[in-house]
Motif scaffolding. Sequence first.
Motif, PDB file in Angstrom:
ATOM      1  N   ARG A 145       5.899  -5.242   5.195  1.00 30.84           N
ATOM      2  CA  ARG A 145       5.316  -6.499   4.721  1.00 30.84           C
ATOM      3  C   ARG A 145       6.074  -6.967   3.484  1.00 30.84           C
ATOM      4  O   ARG A 145       6.481  -8.128   3.380  1.00 30.84           O
ATOM      5  CB  ARG A 145       3.843  -6.273   4.384  1.00 30.84           C
ATOM      6  N   MET A 146       6.325  -6.017   2.568  1.00 25.72           N
ATOM      7  CA  MET A 146       7.068  -6.333   1.354  1.00 25.72           C
ATOM      8  C   MET A 146       8.480  -6.788   1.694  1.00 25.72           C
ATOM      9  O   MET A 146       8.954  -7.824   1.207  1.00 25.72           O
ATOM     10  CB  MET A 146       7.093  -5.090   0.456  1.00 25.72           C
ATOM     11  N   ALA A 155       0.234   7.005   7.157  1.00 20.47           N
ATOM     12  CA  ALA A 155       1.671   6.817   7.395  1.00 20.47           C
ATOM     13  C   ALA A 155       1.917   5.495   8.099  1.00 20.47           C
ATOM     14  O   ALA A 155       2.875   4.766   7.788  1.00 20.47           O
ATOM     15  CB  ALA A 155       2.215   7.974   8.230  1.00 20.47           C
ATOM     16  N   PHE A 156       1.024   5.155   9.022  1.00 14.35           N
ATOM     17  CA  PHE A 156       1.129   3.876   9.720  1.00 14.35           C
ATOM     18  C   PHE A 156       1.003   2.717   8.727  1.00 14.35           C
ATOM     19  O   PHE A 156       1.823   1.783   8.702  1.00 14.35           O
ATOM     20  CB  PHE A 156       0.029   3.798  10.791  1.00 14.35           C
ATOM     21  N   LEU A 157      -0.010   2.798   7.872  1.00 14.98           N
ATOM     22  CA  LEU A 157      -0.201   1.741   6.886  1.00 14.98           C
ATOM     23  C   LEU A 157       0.977   1.667   5.936  1.00 14.98           C
ATOM     24  O   LEU A 157       1.382   0.590   5.495  1.00 14.98           O
ATOM     25  CB  LEU A 157      -1.490   1.991   6.100  1.00 14.98           C
ATOM     26  N   MET A 194      -4.882  -0.504  -0.456  1.00 16.49           N
ATOM     27  CA  MET A 194      -4.703  -1.393  -1.607  1.00 16.49           C
ATOM     28  C   MET A 194      -3.336  -2.054  -1.557  1.00 16.49           C
ATOM     29  O   MET A 194      -3.179  -3.229  -1.897  1.00 16.49           O
ATOM     30  CB  MET A 194      -4.847  -0.605  -2.903  1.00 16.49           C
ATOM     31  N   ALA A 195      -2.329  -1.273  -1.130  1.00 20.28           N
ATOM     32  CA  ALA A 195      -0.975  -1.821  -1.105  1.00 20.28           C
ATOM     33  C   ALA A 195      -0.834  -2.920  -0.056  1.00 20.28           C
ATOM     34  O   ALA A 195       0.034  -3.778  -0.170  1.00 20.28           O
ATOM     35  CB  ALA A 195       0.031  -0.706  -0.831  1.00 20.28           C
ATOM     36  N   MET A 196      -1.696  -2.899   0.966  1.00 18.61           N
ATOM     37  CA  MET A 196      -1.565  -3.885   2.037  1.00 18.61           C
ATOM     38  C   MET A 196      -1.814  -5.302   1.575  1.00 18.61           C
ATOM     39  O   MET A 196      -1.345  -6.255   2.204  1.00 18.61           O
ATOM     40  CB  MET A 196      -2.574  -3.562   3.152  1.00 18.61           C
ATOM     41  N   VAL A 197      -2.604  -5.474   0.528  1.00 18.31           N
ATOM     42  CA  VAL A 197      -2.993  -6.825   0.154  1.00 18.31           C
ATOM     43  C   VAL A 197      -2.429  -7.266  -1.191  1.00 18.31           C
ATOM     44  O   VAL A 197      -2.554  -8.426  -1.554  1.00 18.31           O
ATOM     45  CB  VAL A 197      -4.533  -6.951   0.127  1.00 18.31           C
ATOM     46  N   ALA A 198      -1.797  -6.331  -1.941  1.00 20.24           N
ATOM     47  CA  ALA A 198      -1.285  -6.712  -3.254  1.00 20.24           C
ATOM     48  C   ALA A 198      -0.111  -7.672  -3.096  1.00 20.24           C
ATOM     49  O   ALA A 198       0.655  -7.580  -2.139  1.00 20.24           O
ATOM     50  CB  ALA A 198      -0.858  -5.472  -4.024  1.00 20.24           C
ATOM     51  N   LYS A 199      -0.009  -8.610  -4.019  1.00 19.45           N
ATOM     52  CA  LYS A 199       1.107  -9.565  -3.953  1.00 19.45           C
ATOM     53  C   LYS A 199       2.171  -9.251  -4.992  1.00 19.45           C
ATOM     54  O   LYS A 199       3.296  -9.726  -4.900  1.00 19.45           O
ATOM     55  CB  LYS A 199       0.583 -10.978  -4.181  1.00 19.45           C
ATOM     56  N   ASP A 200       1.775  -8.522  -6.012  1.00 20.15           N
ATOM     57  CA  ASP A 200       2.702  -8.160  -7.078  1.00 20.15           C
ATOM     58  C   ASP A 200       3.570  -7.000  -6.573  1.00 20.15           C
ATOM     59  O   ASP A 200       3.057  -5.957  -6.176  1.00 20.15           O
ATOM     60  CB  ASP A 200       1.876  -7.732  -8.295  1.00 20.15           C
ATOM     61  N   PHE A 239     -10.206  -4.650  -0.550  1.00 22.99           N
ATOM     62  CA  PHE A 239      -8.961  -3.929  -0.844  1.00 22.99           C
ATOM     63  C   PHE A 239      -8.252  -4.543  -2.037  1.00 22.99           C
ATOM     64  O   PHE A 239      -7.716  -3.841  -2.886  1.00 22.99           O
ATOM     65  CB  PHE A 239      -8.040  -3.965   0.377  1.00 22.99           C
ATOM     66  N   ALA A 240      -8.249  -5.880  -2.078  1.00 18.61           N
ATOM     67  CA  ALA A 240      -7.523  -6.540  -3.166  1.00 18.61           C
ATOM     68  C   ALA A 240      -8.161  -6.222  -4.511  1.00 18.61           C
ATOM     69  O   ALA A 240      -7.490  -6.171  -5.538  1.00 18.61           O
ATOM     70  CB  ALA A 240      -7.499  -8.047  -2.941  1.00 18.61           C
ATOM     71  N   LYS A 241      -9.479  -5.991  -4.484  1.00 25.43           N
ATOM     72  CA  LYS A 241     -10.171  -5.637  -5.736  1.00 25.43           C
ATOM     73  C   LYS A 241     -10.083  -4.142  -5.985  1.00 25.43           C
ATOM     74  O   LYS A 241     -10.854  -3.598  -6.787  1.00 25.43           O
ATOM     75  CB  LYS A 241     -11.639  -6.055  -5.668  1.00 25.43           C
TER      76      LYS A 241
END
Lengths: 650, 101
Positions: A431-432, A422-424, A298-304, A564-566
Amino acid sequence: MTEGLTAMLGVTAPLIGFALALIFFRKKHDVAAAVSVFSGLISFFCMTGLLLTHGSEATTHVARWFTIGDVELTFGILLDGKTLIMGAVVALVTSCIQIYSLSYMAHDASKARFFAFLAFFEWSMLSLVYAANLLQLFIFWELVGLASFFLIGFWYEKPSAVRAAKKAFMMTRIGDVGLFIGLVLLFMATGSLDVLGINATFDAAGLPATIDKDRVEWIAMLLFIGVIGKSAQFPLHTWLPDAMEGPTPVSALLHSATMVAAGVFLVTRFHGVFLDAETTRVWMLAIATFTALLASTMAMVAKDMKRVLAFSSISQLGFMLIGLAAGSLFAGYFHLITHAFFKALLFLCAGSFIHALGTNDMIAMGRAGARKLRITSIGLVVGGAALAGIPPLAGFFSKEQILGAMHEGWQTGFKIAAMGAAFLTAYYTFRMVFLLLRPDANSRAVADEPAGAQHGGHGHDAHGAHATDAHDADAHGHDAHGEPLVIRAPIAVLAFFALIAGFFGDSIGHAIGIEHIHHPSFGEMLPAIGIALLGVALAWFDYGRSGAKQVGFLALVPPLETFFAKRWYLDELYHYLFVTPAIWIARLCFGAETRGFDKSADAVGTGVIAAGGSVARSHNGRLQLYVALAVLLIAGLTLWVGFEVSGGAR
Amino acid sequence: MTLQTWLLFALVIFSIGLYAVLARRNLIAILIGIELMLNAANINFLAFNHFVTSDPAVGQIIVLFVIGLAAAEVSIALSIVLAVYRQRKAIDVQDLDELRG
């Protein structure tokens, strides 16, 4: 001053600060803030003093509360390694956050209330950590939940904040039911409410003689259900991302040293119980690993930005529980401590960016010049590296311990999954970082919310205190003065601890009574370093290098990205499975109430009125008619009685 | 002259009185009807006293009481009638329907 008194002072100072601020200084905002910060500092000094002076043995200072039958209930404080370290961390993080809030909440209309509740939160958490018996532990466990309810819903005029607070409160309550039953079973099994006594029963090798295996499994499972709720594990994790509706300092406190930490702390507190429950530990491991992976995706695609951090909290809490479930008390506890530092740090950085740039969107933040906030950017890199597990920062050592703890054969599958998580983690963290610090206006990344959107004052979700940020930014100008000292100092302090905390593993281990700490060789460390660096490298390729598309490799599989984003559609699923039926039932009850009970009660009333009205019409005031009726009635009565009497005589 | 004769006589007087109360529209006439009904009751008392009981005094004492009460009742009733007349210039009972619900 004796130890007991110092601990008492340290624990109750925030309570006194809370009471003073809320009762006497509700309108005098600056005084209230000063009282709260001061009480936090007192607490911090007491806790630190205790940590430095207390030996390794566990001692309690208790007073009798009341007695029921043979059971004596006490209220008191327990001083042992776990308590003292956690207490000091809580006090330190809270103090940093309180000082930070001096600027962050400077222009809020309810500043006094905010600071009062921060102190209340600290008091609840410290009391929970220092609790010497089960009942006390449970009381403060609930108070921690209450405090976070108050703070998440701090901007109560905003419907989304109210909804988030409600959600957090109710979802943790589901777990608390399990916890309460578990505590009662634990009490029935051991006959004692005393934490030390219970631990002594379970810490010995093998199962305690008087308790059968199934009972232990039940107890551990029920306690773990409480932890699932509090520490936001699957399937009760959905409240934590919404909890960012509160002010950012609250998120910092909630995600690091208090609230979610309480769940993990409970597991460390009764680790002996969990060690005796083999089956439950497998379940714990499965749930924690799945949660760690789930939240990472989920964290991979969040923009906030705050949302990314919230997902990472869930994932990191999963890591702690992985370590604990795998059987290593040290790994879980160590990660709890290091995570408290770098997660608080990251949230404070997020707050600083949001404060200065007026948006929650990382892409917009980066393009609006996030990198001009020097100290915050440095803090972000340090915190991010610690979270990603880059050596030699705090997160690396603790995460390495967790992965190292899974060395038994059956744990291999979980270990691979945890390494994937851990990789993600490394990937989404950087990414952030790259989105914020290496912005590219020409990349394909799309910002959902332009910078400064929250300054205009027209509604946005994460920052209801429109007035707060708007005023602040207008008063200070935009970027140049975005970092006053009270914001820089806490970030610097926490960054310092995030840098060095990893080197205190041995002392922490000894303090919580671990005899042999496994020191991994370089070869054993290699996988952990490798996956962290691999994650960072992939993030660099996707987001960091010049000319990167900044959309991530997931964009190659759009359905997965949407999924994921949802948030795996879990919120929607829960909505259909639980919320909608609950609303139906409520509607049904409402209908039964209004149309059933109320209507029938009304019908009795209206019936009486109608009957009265029709009878009243016969009261026409014709005296002679009345008399005639009376005569007829009396005559009829007389005849009837006469027949009855003569009939009876016959 | 048997007991039955006296009772029938009293019944006739009572019925005349009742008819006056129910049918006449004049308040005074209604009052007279009430008096008739009271006296019918008196006759009953005296008849039973004469033919049934051994002690002749009881019925007569009751009748004396009833006569006294009737006198008091008539004086009050007449004063009401006078008051009604002064207020409304009429003593027709059909017009006096203020007691309707």
